[in-house]
Each structure stands twice: as C-alpha cells, then as structure tokens.
Design an enzyme around this catalytic site. Structure first.
Site, short mmCIF file in Angstrom:
data_model
loop_
_atom_site.label_atom_id
_atom_site.label_comp_id
_atom_site.label_asym_id
_atom_site.label_seq_id
_atom_site.Cartn_x
_atom_site.Cartn_y
_atom_site.Cartn_z
N GLY A 107 -72.99 40.54 -29.49
CA GLY A 107 -74.39 40.92 -29.41
C GLY A 107 -75.14 39.86 -28.62
O GLY A 107 -74.56 39.16 -27.78
N ILE A 155 -76.47 36.99 -29.50
CA ILE A 155 -76.07 35.59 -29.71
C ILE A 155 -74.68 35.36 -29.12
O ILE A 155 -74.42 34.33 -28.48
CB ILE A 155 -76.12 35.21 -31.20
CG1 ILE A 155 -77.55 35.38 -31.74
CG2 ILE A 155 -75.64 33.78 -31.41
CD1 ILE A 155 -77.69 35.24 -33.25
N ILE A 193 -70.83 31.17 -37.66
CA ILE A 193 -72.29 31.02 -37.66
C ILE A 193 -72.93 32.37 -38.00
O ILE A 193 -74.11 32.59 -37.72
CB ILE A 193 -72.83 30.51 -36.31
CG1 ILE A 193 -72.27 31.33 -35.14
CG2 ILE A 193 -72.57 29.03 -36.15
CD1 ILE A 193 -72.94 31.06 -33.80
N ARG A 203 -72.28 35.06 -41.17
CA ARG A 203 -72.65 35.19 -42.57
C ARG A 203 -71.46 34.83 -43.43
O ARG A 203 -70.32 35.10 -43.06
CB ARG A 203 -73.04 36.64 -42.92
CG ARG A 203 -74.47 37.00 -42.68
CD ARG A 203 -75.42 36.29 -43.66
NE ARG A 203 -76.80 36.64 -43.41
CZ ARG A 203 -77.61 36.06 -42.53
NH1 ARG A 203 -77.18 35.06 -41.78
NH2 ARG A 203 -78.87 36.45 -42.39
N GLU A 241 -73.02 31.43 -50.88
CA GLU A 241 -73.83 30.22 -50.69
C GLU A 241 -75.13 30.31 -51.50
O GLU A 241 -75.60 31.42 -51.77
CB GLU A 241 -74.14 30.03 -49.19
CG GLU A 241 -75.02 31.11 -48.59
CD GLU A 241 -75.23 30.93 -47.09
OE1 GLU A 241 -74.24 30.81 -46.34
OE2 GLU A 241 -76.40 30.93 -46.67
N HIS A 252 -76.29 26.29 -43.56
CA HIS A 252 -76.98 27.44 -42.98
C HIS A 252 -78.20 27.02 -42.16
O HIS A 252 -79.35 27.39 -42.46
CB HIS A 252 -77.39 28.43 -44.09
CG HIS A 252 -77.59 29.83 -43.60
ND1 HIS A 252 -77.27 30.94 -44.34
CD2 HIS A 252 -78.09 30.30 -42.44
CE1 HIS A 252 -77.57 32.05 -43.67
NE2 HIS A 252 -78.07 31.68 -42.50
C1 GLV Z 1 -80.16 33.41 -40.32
O1 GLV Z 1 -79.07 33.33 -40.82
C2 GLV Z 1 -80.65 34.64 -39.76
O2 GLV Z 1 -80.06 35.70 -40.02
O3 GLV Z 1 -81.65 34.59 -39.05
#
Ligand code: GLV
Length: 329
Positions: free
Chosen positions: A152, A154, A233, A235, A264, A282
């Site tokens: 996506g 990111i 990074i 979930r 978490e 996180h």
């Molecule tokens: C952080 O983990 C977000 O989803 O913005």
C-alpha cells in the site's frame, strides 16, 4: 453544543480546535478501561480514539454516538460491521504518516541487521575491552533483497527508499499494484513463499484483518533465509510472536525488528530475553510533525463527521461512507 470525548493524550492545540465546535471531555491521562470508556461515552455524540476498542457493546451503551475518529491509520480496534449496523461513522488518518512510518521501518530493519541495540546493550554493560574484529557481525542492507509484504502507500514509500541502497525489491500484496507503479519502484511481484525464500530483509506493512492474522508463523519462518531479518511495523498479531521468539532463539532467522506485538502493550516474555531482536513500543509514526498531522486530521474528521466546520458532512477519511447521512439507530 454536541459533546465529544477525546479518549487519550493529544496536542492542546487540537483540543482548542475541537472546543470551537464541541463540549470536550478530555482524558489526558492513563488508558481508559473498557468500563471507564463506556461511562465517558454515555452522553457523547462523537469520540476521538487511538486504538481503544469500539465494539458492538460499546456502541449499544452509547446511544448518541455518531462518529468515532481514530487517531491512526489502522482501525482494527473498530468493529466496522457493528458500526454499520447502527449507522455510526468511523474515520482514520491515512497518508499523513506514510513517510515517517517508512523511515522507521528502515530504522528497525537496519538496527536489526546491524545489531545496533544488541551491541549497545553490551557496551552499556561494560563488556567492551578492545576493538574486536569479529564482534557483532551483521548482514548487509546495500545490495541485498528487500521483501515487502503489503504494497500500500507505506509499502511503496519503503520501496522508494531502497533505490538509494541499490536493492532488489520484491513485494507481495493481495492484489498486484499497477504496472507503472511496479516500474517506478523497480519492484517485482512474488508469491508470499517466493518472497520469503529470496528476501534478505522482510518488512511487514499490511493491515490487520482476521485473514492477515499470523501471516508469519512457524511455517513461514521456516521458509526464510537463516540470515534474514523480519521487521513488523504493521500490527501485532500479523506475526505469531511465540513462533518468532522460537525462530530467533534457535537462529532459524537472523534477527527481527518489532514495533508492534500480539496483545500489546504486553510483550511475549521470550522476545524480551532473546538478544537478536530490536523492540520498540509502537512508535513508527511518532515524530512531532506526523503525530500533530494525525491528530489534526482526526479532528477534521470528527468536526466534519458531526456536521460542523467548513467540510460539514464531508469528512476527509470515512472508513464506512455508506452510513453518511443516515440516522443513528
Ligand atoms: C498506528 O499504528 C496507526 O495505525 O496509525
């Protein structure tokens, strides 16, 4: 004036903006328990959350609630089917965090590959006696193969950075991205198994859904190179943390970088004892500028979603736009 809850810490300037439109109940302190959250939502029309679970039971207990604005791009804390059932709008904060999260993915991946925190702990423990030629040998980033799971916004930002490191980029995604994006990123599509077998560094950046739970478990870790790194990074729960801790302990893979964890803020106890993992709480989007942008976007969504401000009725980031204009039921 409509009433809203801001369920956790944010920037005072954002609260001031919200106060122009709403009576604001701000929980600046500790995370609210489920019961406390429900109590504070009983008389509210809207809420701003950051990961707080908004379930069918919460919605049933808060009959006035019409909009819940998450200060995050991920919204696995929302039961969207339950939102739809009672016409409550959920919103999130995409895009404004893409570059900061991609930067952080690289930071974790590089720290894991080059053993940055592991060697720092050793130094702090006073164990450094002399320059050691063979100490903390890691794996290279430059010239290696980056495997991105989740292409996506990111994922694409991660891939763009790989050019400077002269890396081959392979990716896996539910759907293949457009050919011009593949060409621009110099990224090759691969099945998950192909990616895991060829990548030197695997980075996970896909949304959490029931289908993506344990995308990486024991079977997938067994497909990775014994020198490979795994960075999450995305979930917690996308990786089976028990299987990962075991793979790190037995050196089935080289190292890992984790910003998110199953359950978490609890962290699997075995991850706390294996040396070859970099652990952060996180914080991938946590730069001053990005967190401010996320909070302001969440405020924009809440203001517009509750029919106020210049974009009244047209929130920028509706998750379930089908409920817009429908009465709460
Ligand atoms: C952080 O983990 C977000 O989803 O913005």
């Amino acid at each position: 004036m409509q009433k809203i809850l801001v369920a956790g810490p944010t920037f005072p300037e954002v609260i001031d903006r919200l106060k122009q439109y709403f009576e604001v109940d701000w929980n600046e302190g500790n995370v609210l328990t489920g019961d406390e959250l429900v109590q504070r939502l009983l008389d509210k029309d809207g809420a701003m959350t950051a990961g707080d679970p908004i379930t069918a039971a919460v919605l049933a207990a808060a009959p006035r609630l019409r909009v819940v604005s998450n200060m995050a791009v991920g919204f696995n804390n929302f039961d969207i089917a339950a939102f739809n059932a009672v016409n409550v709008l959920g919103t999130n904060t995409p895009d404004v965090l893409n570059e900061s999260v991609a930067d952080f993915g690289w930071a974790l991946m590089m720290a894991a590959a080059r053993r940055v925190t592991e060697s720092e702990h050793w130094l702090r423990a006073g164990k450094w006696q002399k320059f050691q030629y063979d100490a903390f040998l890691g794996t290279d980033i430059q010239g290696s193969t980056l495997g991105i799971v989740g292409m996506g916004r990111i994922g694409q930002a991660l891939a763009r950075r790989a050019r400077g490191f002269n890396m081959r980029v392979v990716y896996h995604n539910r759907t293949r991205v457009a050919p011009q994006i593949e060409a621009e990123l110099n990224a090759e599509y691969a099945s998950k198994e192909q990616l895991l077998r060829c990548a030197d560094h695997v980075v996970l950046v896909l949304p959490y859904t029931p289908e993506s739970r344990h995308t990486i478990g024991a079977a997938e870790l067994a497909q990775m190179k014994p020198t490979a790194t795994l960075t999450n990074i995305a979930r917690g729960g996308i990786v089976d943390d028990t299987a990962l801790a075991e793979a790190l302990r037995t050196r089935r893979i080289g190292a890992a970088g984790l910003d998110v964890f199953e359950g978490e803020p609890r962290v699997h106890p075995d991850l706390l004892t294996v040396p070859n993992v970099v652990l952060t709480p996180h914080i991938a989007s946590a730069t001053e500028a990005t967190r401010r942008a996320m909070a302001n976007l969440a405020a924009d969504n809440l203001i517009a979603g509750l029919g106020e401000g210049p974009q009244a009725g047209r929130p920028p980031n509706p998750i379930n736009p089908g409920v817009l204009g429908k009465a709460r039921s």
